[in-house]
Enzyme design. Sequence first.
Site, PDB file in Angstrom:
ATOM      1  N   ARG A 121     -13.234  10.077  -6.862  1.00  0.00           N
ATOM      2  CA  ARG A 121     -12.148  10.689  -6.321  1.00  0.00           C
ATOM      3  C   ARG A 121     -12.631  12.209  -5.966  1.00  0.00           C
ATOM      4  O   ARG A 121     -13.840  12.118  -6.993  1.00  0.00           O
ATOM      5  CB  ARG A 121     -11.117  11.103  -7.028  1.00  0.00           C
ATOM      6  N   THR A 422      -4.938   7.595   4.385  1.00  0.00           N
ATOM      7  CA  THR A 422      -5.645   6.830   3.377  1.00  0.00           C
ATOM      8  C   THR A 422      -5.744   5.445   4.497  1.00  0.00           C
ATOM      9  O   THR A 422      -5.250   5.174   5.530  1.00  0.00           O
ATOM     10  CB  THR A 422      -4.905   6.625   2.717  1.00  0.00           C
ATOM     11  N   THR A 440      -9.789   7.343   1.628  1.00  0.00           N
ATOM     12  CA  THR A 440      -8.964   8.404   1.908  1.00  0.00           C
ATOM     13  C   THR A 440      -9.311   9.952   2.195  1.00  0.00           C
ATOM     14  O   THR A 440     -10.684   9.820   1.588  1.00  0.00           O
ATOM     15  CB  THR A 440      -7.513   9.068   0.932  1.00  0.00           C
ATOM     16  N   GLU A 461      -7.957  16.627  -0.198  1.00  0.00           N
ATOM     17  CA  GLU A 461      -8.110  16.258  -1.903  1.00  0.00           C
ATOM     18  C   GLU A 461      -7.030  17.028  -2.282  1.00  0.00           C
ATOM     19  O   GLU A 461      -6.554  16.595  -3.150  1.00  0.00           O
ATOM     20  CB  GLU A 461      -8.410  15.652  -1.755  1.00  0.00           C
ATOM     21  N   ASP A 464      -3.352  17.938  -3.113  1.00  0.00           N
ATOM     22  CA  ASP A 464      -2.777  16.781  -4.360  1.00  0.00           C
ATOM     23  C   ASP A 464      -2.660  17.785  -5.392  1.00  0.00           C
ATOM     24  O   ASP A 464      -1.686  16.838  -6.426  1.00  0.00           O
ATOM     25  CB  ASP A 464      -3.971  15.573  -4.081  1.00  0.00           C
ATOM     26  N   SER A 488      -3.863  11.168  -7.930  1.00  0.00           N
ATOM     27  CA  SER A 488      -3.746  10.437  -6.775  1.00  0.00           C
ATOM     28  C   SER A 488      -2.036   9.203  -7.017  1.00  0.00           C
ATOM     29  O   SER A 488      -2.170   8.972  -7.766  1.00  0.00           O
ATOM     30  CB  SER A 488      -4.851   9.356  -6.596  1.00  0.00           C
ATOM     31  N   GLY A 509      -0.450   5.969   2.205  1.00  0.00           N
ATOM     32  CA  GLY A 509       0.756   5.991   2.370  1.00  0.00           C
ATOM     33  C   GLY A 509       0.983   7.115   1.593  1.00  0.00           C
ATOM     34  O   GLY A 509       2.022   7.295   1.146  1.00  0.00           O
ATOM     35  N   GLY A 510       0.472   8.014   0.982  1.00  0.00           N
ATOM     36  CA  GLY A 510       0.279   8.912  -0.289  1.00  0.00           C
ATOM     37  C   GLY A 510       0.964   8.277  -1.322  1.00  0.00           C
ATOM     38  O   GLY A 510       0.781   6.837  -1.414  1.00  0.00           O
TER      39      GLY A 510
HETATM   40  N1  GLU Z   1      -3.964  11.615  -1.234  1.00  0.00           N
HETATM   41  C1  GLU Z   1      -3.434  10.668  -1.136  1.00  0.00           C
HETATM   42  C2  GLU Z   1      -3.436   9.723  -3.049  1.00  0.00           C
HETATM   43  O1  GLU Z   1      -4.720  10.226  -3.159  1.00  0.00           O
HETATM   44  C3  GLU Z   1      -3.674   9.660  -0.391  1.00  0.00           C
HETATM   45  C4  GLU Z   1      -3.794  10.321   1.060  1.00  0.00           C
HETATM   46  C5  GLU Z   1      -2.352   9.571   1.551  1.00  0.00           C
HETATM   47  O2  GLU Z   1      -2.044   8.058   1.632  1.00  0.00           O
HETATM   48  O3  GLU Z   1      -1.312  10.444   1.892  1.00  0.00           O
HETATM   49  O4  GLU Z   1      -2.250   9.620  -3.183  1.00  0.00           O
END
Ligand code: GLU
Length: 609
Positions: A121, A422, A440, A461, A464, A488, A509-510
Amino acid sequence: MRTPATVLALVTAGGVAAALALPASAAPQAPPDRTGPPPVGHELPKVPVMTGGGGAVASVDPVASQVGIDVLRRGGNAADAAVATAAAVAAVEPYSSGIGGGGFFVHYDARSKKVTTIDGRETAPATFHEKVFLRSDGTPMDFNTVVNSGLSVGVPGTPATWEAALRSHGTMSLNRVLKPAEEIARKGFVVDETFHQDTLDNATRFALFPATAAIYLPGGSPVPVGGIQRNPDLAKAYRELRTHGTKALYTGRMGRDLVKEVRNPSTAPGVTVPKGQLTTADVAAYTVRRKAPTHSEHKGFDVYGMDTPSSGGIAVSQILNLLESFEQRTGRTVKELSEAEYLHWFSEASAMAFADRNRWVGDVPGVPTRELTSQAFADERACLFDPNRAQLRPIPFGSPDGSYAACSRGGTTRLPHDGQSTTSLTVADRWGDVVTYTLTIEQYGGSGIVVPGWGFLLNNELTDFNFAPLAPGVPDPNLPGPGKRPRSSMAPSIVLKGGKPYLTAGSPGGATIITTVAQVVAGVVDRGLPVGDAVAVPRLSSRNGTEEAEDAIFTTAIGAELRAKGHVLRQRPVIGNATAIRSLSPSRWTAAAEPVRRGGGSAMVVHPR
Ligand code: GLU
């Protein structure tokens, strides 16, 4: 569409395979209207499900999957192929992942029968503190301003992950496995609808940064569908990593250029963006972390995933545990439920898991992973479940304190911001090792900043982190901090049966990653679906607020039934883009990728049969 056998013959004849020293005599011809060398793999079809032996790969792109298959064919193992595939994805789908980002690598070793993880990460600078994203009046900075800035960029962990994965589990050198990716970046790939649309969606912010615009908006606009996207600077970056190893980034000139760019982004005339705080010391201090995976038992299967700083492993296990608790309470099984009943159960379980992750999970000491993933905690939480009625959102968080009897309810928190980007890939090899790897750069296109001369996009990142505590008076484990990793949702997962691989699953997909992966696992294990169907089925993502549903749920009788139970649905065209491998025997797998969403992914095996 070509048959799988023809695909293999075609690829072995040239293009990507040539990078691994296969004969190039029959390389595919470029169409006459294209200049320069032929792009890589432009004739590969996308096959979403393939069964066979010799090893298997599923990723979002056929060029990348083929790179992994070529590595397996040439004697590489799952870790070798996973790193090669990841590097290729980063060249052919550069908005989702790459050298400038991070991810989580989960590996099953057939000899030791152990699942291990690598946490690659991105990491915050040493100067970060809880209020770094607050203005002087104490209100949070504008989210999108931070996205497109140096302030959102964490120290990349992806190159270190590749190196660590090869060192711990692989047999091939970084030099060798990055060669196809270098070739893709140099020769280019044919732009499809999805990439073109992603570029259009990002055009305004890419235009802020001349080094980015020069690559992705040549002449001021995106490369059209059917045109070739090349990136010689990215090829140079791969060559630098191949030649000098990852120290090229962590202590070398690539890293120095990265730091310079983050601290003082080169912007178009008249544009200013917030500067970042990364230093060369932050970059040099980067290390991957190796934590035990999360683990829970589910109906005789062992489910392994990623522990903190991801919430993915914890939340997926909790959702599956809650489904079991609901079975106990109702005396019914998930398998016998109608689709709408199942989605009601699934939604309630997911919302509860998100209530708990928002309260308890972050890159802080003392996260109660074991309690959160325990069946006893789920059994207590399940007291809130009503098979006929959706709970009011937000559902309160629980108390994972090891003492479970009363129906405890904590406070509530708000929903954090979440994005959608991602990529996830998975590999199995002939020795029985498997990998699932999600990586990602945060948003599609990350921060929008390319490091000049090196061609890769930097992550955003650090957005997040929660910019401010989610709810007054409730501790928030996901505030920024020095050297901290943002929480994450990435959830690369491995399911074992009797100590042997049964299923791998992962998705982009976040925050919807968690619900997508849980839906794939529950689809196979609880609903008895073939893995390709579990990847394809319409999705619902319930994250303790308004629930998002794809059209085949939202606009149908299933959606109506859910609304009648009190679910508040919002339409979302696409949720997730999963990859999975189902092991059918020690030497036979079904690889599955997305059939439709985002143009579909690519599943391949070495010997289709
Ligand atoms: N930053 C997101 C995570 O680590 C992933 C990025 C995304 O899929 O939007 O959960």
